[in-house]
Design an enzyme around this catalytic site. Structure first.
Site: not given
Length: 708
Positions: A16, A89, A91, A93, A311, A313, A357
C-alpha cells in the site's frame, strides 16, 4: 528468499505505501520489484451513491482520484513480471485493496497471480509468507464490500432526512450514530442526576512502642449497626465525631493476606488506543498513525529498514511461539529466572476476536526502547516503549502484595463504640511491576496503597485527630476517548480498523466537543441523536448494531451470503426513511440555538448557532435580521485577533434590521431568493428519484454532504 522461475524476469510485489515498499523490497532482494498502490485504487463514487439496489446491491466502483498514474505504473510493471504478489495488509480492508488492484490493473491476466499475508515486516515473516502464497479470499472481500455498501446506504438515505427535518448539510453514519447516542445518553444521565449529601469521617491514629507511626483509619461501622455506615448530614456527623473524640482506640481484628497481581495481556488495537490515551494523551488517530510507521519500517543504523511492531489492527491477544520463547529468554537474562514465568496465554474480551491473528507486539525483543531510541522520533519512541514494555511484562511473573486490614474499636465511656478500619499493602515481590505499571482511567476508583505500622490484636493506639468532610455524590463521568472505545468494544460495535474513524467522524461533524478531554454532545449533536433514536430505533440500538457486526463476521467466515444480508436490512430501513420523510415534523428552529450573553447594537439578543464551519453568533430575529459574526475570542486571545473580531462585528452591524432596515431587507431578500432556487433544485432532484428505488440522488450538494 524464494527464487523466481525465470531469471530474465522479475516478480512484481504490490503493497500500500512507499514506506512499506522500501522495507519489504530490501528483504526480498533484486529479483523483485515492489510497487506501492498508495492505498485504495477504487472506491464507490464520491458524488453518487454508486449502489444499484434493484440489481442485487450491485456496486459501481470508480478509480480513486489521483491514482491513474499509479495504476498505469502497476500495469506496466505487471506486463513484464514473471509473478505478481499482492502483499497488502492482512485484514479485510487489505484483502479488498488487493481485489480492487486486480480489477483496476487487469492483474488477473498473469497466470502467476498470488496473495501473500504477513503480520510483521521481518526477514523470517516475509520468507514464510512468500513460501505459502494463496488466492484472494473473496469471503473477506465480500465482508468488506458489504460493510462499505451498508454504510453508504445508511449515509445516503439518512442524511437527506436530517436536511429535511433538522438543517441542511448534516450527515449520519451507521456506527458513528450509535457512538453519538452513547455520549448523548450519558449527558442526559448527568443532567438528571441529583447529588446527595454524605460525610466522610476519618481518624488520625498513632501506634505505640519504639516504632510508633501515624496512620489514618476510615469510619467502618457504627455502634449497634451492621454494614457500611451512611452519614447523610452534618448533625449526624457531628454526633459521631463527638463520640470518637471521647473514645480510646484498641485493635480489634487484623487480617493479613497475600494477593497476586497478574500482568495485563499484550495490546490489541482497542487496548493500545485506550492506554495510549491514558498514558501518552494521544488520540486514537495519532496512535494509529504512529503505529503504522512502526509497522511499516524504521531504518536502524546502517542496516536495512525493519518493522518494529506487528500489524496494529487486531483484536487478538495471541503471541507466536517464537515471540514467547524470545521474551522468556530476555526476562531470564535481564531480570533473573525468578521473574520468568511459563508462557502465558490470554483470552480476549472482544466478542468476535480473530484468534488466528497476533497481538500488537515488538517484532524483536532485542530491539529494546533504549537500543532504538536514537532512530525514532519522540512520539514514535513513546508509543514503541509502551508496546514493548506491555508485551514483555505480559510474560513476567505475578507481583505479590501483602494486604493488611486492621479494624480498630473506639471504646466510648457512654458505650457508643464505633469501629474504624485502616487498609494498607506492601509489595512483597514486584514481578512484572519491575518493568510496567499501567495508568488507569481517571474515574477508576482505587484506594491509595500505603504501608501500615505493625499492629496486633489488643494493641492500643493514640488518637491524634478526628476529621469530618462534607461531600456530595457525583454524576457518572463523561466519556474520555479511551473509555468510549472500551465501551464500543464491550458492546461489540465497530472493529479494530474503525475505532479511530468513529471518534474522529463525530468530532468533525461537530456533534460532540471536548471539555477537559471528555466528550460533551453539542446542541446539534443532541438534536440529531434524538431524531434518529425516535424514528430509526434499530440504527441507534447498540444490540442491533452489534448484530450487524456479527453478520459481517459471518460473511467473512463464509457462513452468510452478503447480498441477502443487505436485502434483509434494506427493506425495513427504506420503509422507515419514507415514513419519516412523509410524517415526521421538522425540528423547531428554536431548539437549534443556544443563548449567549451578547447583544447587538440594536439591543437584540444574540444566539449561538452552528454552521458548516462551527459555532457563530446570530441575531435572535433571524430570518428577519441576518446579522451574524464569530464568537467572541477567549480571554487569552492576542490583540490582533480581538481587533479582527471587532471589525467583523462592526461590519455585521451594517445589516442590523433595527439600525439599517433597508440594508437588512435587501440581504434577507437575496437570501430568500437563494433559498427558493435551492428548494427548486431539491424538488427536481426528488422527482427524478421517484422513478426508481435505487436511492440515487443527483443533486451535487446532496451527494457531497452525504458521503458515507
Amino acid at each position: 528468499m524464494p527464487k523466481t522461475a525465470a531469471k530474465s524476469k522479475k516478480s512484481l510485489v504490490i503493497v500500500e505505501s512507499p514506506a512499506k515498499a522500501r522495507t519489504v523490497g530490501r528483504f526480498l532482494g533484486n529479483d523483485y520489484v515492489v510497487k506501492a498502490s498508495m492505498g485504495h485504487v477504487r472506491d464507490l463514487p464520491a458524488r453518487d451513491m454508486g449502489v444499484d439496489i434493484d440489481s442485487g446491491f450491485e456496486p459501481t466502483y470508480v478509480q480513486v482520484r489521483g491514482r491513474a498514474t499509479v495504476i498505469a505504473d502497476i500495469k506496466k510493471a505487471a506486463k513484464g513480471a514473471d509473478s505478481i504478489y499482492l502483499a497488502t495488509d492482512p485484514d479485510r480492508e487489505g484483502e479488498a485493496i488487493s481485489w480492487h488492484l486486480v480489477e483496476a490493473a487487469d492483474l488477473d491476466k498473469n497466470d502467476n497471480l498470488k496473495r501473500v499475508v504477513f503480520h510483521e515486516i521481518t526477514q523470517d515473516a516475509i520468507e514464510d509468507a512468500f513460501g505459502h502464497p494463496r488466492e484472494i479470499d473473496m469471503q473477506l472481500v465480500n465482508a468488506q464490500q458489504a460493510r462499505r455498501i451498508l454504510d453508504r446506504i445508511v449515509g445516503y438515505q439518512l442524511s437527506p432526512v436530517l436536511w429535511s427535518k433538522v438543517r441542511r448539510g448534516l450527515s449520519a453514519g451507521r456506527v458513528q450514530s450509535v457512538a453519538l447516542r452513547l455520549i448523548v445518553d450519558r449527558e442526559r444521565e448527568i443532567e438528571a442526576f441529583k447529588p446527595e449529601e454524605y460525610w466522610v469521617i476519618t481518624v488520625d491514629l498513632k501506634s505505640t512502642g519504639e516504632k510508633a507511626r501515624k496512620f489514618r483509619a476510615n469510619l467502618y461501622q457504627l455502634h449497634g449497626e451492621t454494614g457500611r455506615p451512611k452519614v447523610s448530614n452534618g448533625e449526624q456527623a457531628g454526633a459521631i465525631v463527638k463520640d470518637l473524640e471521647a473514645s480510646n482506640f484498641s485493635v480489634k481484628k487484623v487480617n493479613r493476606r497475600e494477593v497476586k497481581q497478574r500482568p495485563r495481556a499484550p495490546f490489541t488495537t482497542s487496548t493500545l488506543q485506550q492506554q495510549s490515551a491514558r498514558s501518552l494523551r494521544y488520540g486514537a488517530q495519532r496512535t494509529m498513525r504512529l503505529a503504522q510507521q512502526l509497522y511499516e519500517g524504521i531504518q536502524i543504523g546502517d542496516g536495512e529498514p525493519v518493522g518494529l511492531i506487528t500489524y496494529m489492527r487486531t483484536d487478538s491477544t495471541n503471541l507466536s511461539a517464537a515471540a514467547l520463547s524470545e521474551a522468556n529468554d530476555f526476562i531470564k537474562s535481564t531480570y533473573g529466572p525468578e521473574y520468568a514465568d511459563k508462557p502465558r496465554t490470554y483470552k480476549t474480551k472482544s466478542r468476535s476476536a480473530q484468534e488466528a491473528h497476533e497481538a500488537v507486539r515488538p517484532t524483536s525483543i532485542a530491539n529494546t526502547p533504549e537500543r532504538v531510541a536514537q532512530y525514532l522520533e519522540q512520539d514514535q519512541l513513546r508509543l514503541y516503549d509502551l508496546i514493548w514494555k506491555r508485551m514483555v511484562a505480559s510474560q513476567m511473573t505475578d507481583a505479590i502484595v501483602d494486604q493488611t486490614t486492621v479494624d480498630i474499636e473506639g471504646i466510648n465511656p457512654d458505650g457508643r463504640n464505633h469501629t474504624v478500619r485502616a487498609s494498607g499493602s506492601i509489595i512483597k515481590f514486584p514481578g512484572f511491576r519491575t518493568l510496567y505499571i499501567e495508568e488507569k482511567d481517571e474515574d477508576d476508583e482505587s484506594e491509595e496503597s500505603r504501608e501500615l505500622p505493625n499492629l496486633n490484636e489488643g494493641d492500643t493506639t493514640s488518637r491524634e485527630k478526628v476529621n469530618s468532610e462534607q461531600k456530595f455524590t457525583q454524576p457518572p463521568p463523561r466519556f474520555t476517548e479511551a473509555n468510549l472505545i472500551r465501551s464500543l468494544e464491550e458492546l461489540g460495535i465497530g472493529r479494530p480498523s474503525t475505532y479511530a474513524s468513529i471518534v474522529s467522524t463525530i468530532e468533525q461533524r461537530q456533534y460532540v466537543e471536548r471539555v477537559a478531554s471528555r466528550f460533551k454532545p453539542t446542541l446539534i449533536g443532541t438534536v440529531v441523536a434524538d431524531l434518529l433514536k425516535e424514528h430509526f430505533p434499530n440504527i441507534m440500538d447498540t444490540g442491533f448494531t452489534a448484530d450487524m457486526e456479527s453478520k459481517l463476521d459471518a460473511i467473512a467466515d463464509g457462513d452468510l451470503e452478503w447480498v441477502p444480508m443487505l436485502a434483509d436490512f434494506y427493506a425495513p430501513f427504506s420503509e422507515r426513511v419514507e415514513t419519516t420523510m412523509k410524517n415526521a415534523p421538522r425540528v423547531d428552529r428554536d431548539k437549534l440555538v443556544e443563548k449567549s450573553d451578547e447583544k447587538c447594537d440594536g439591543d437584540e439578543e444574540m444566539v449561538i448557532r452552528t454552521g458548516r464551519y462551527g459555532k457563530f453568533l446570530s441575531c435572535s430575529r433571524f430570518p428577519e435580521c441576518r446579522v451574524a459574526f464569530p464568537l467572541r475570542p477567549g480571554e487569552n486571545a492576542k490583540g490582533d485577533v480581538i481587533e479582527q473580531w471587532h471589525a467583523q462585528r462592526t461590519d455585521a452591524m451594517g445589516r442590523c434590521w433595527r439600525l439599517h432596515p433597508e440594508e437588512a431587507a435587501r440581504v434577507a431578500a437575496e437570501a430568500e431568493a437563494r433559498g427558493r432556487r435551492g428548494r427548486k433544485k431539491d424538488a427536481d432532484s426528488d422527482s427524478d428519484d421517484k422513478g426508481g428505488s435505487n436511492g440515487r440522488r443527483p443533486l451535487r450538494r446532496r451527494r457531497r454532504a452525504a458521503k458515507s
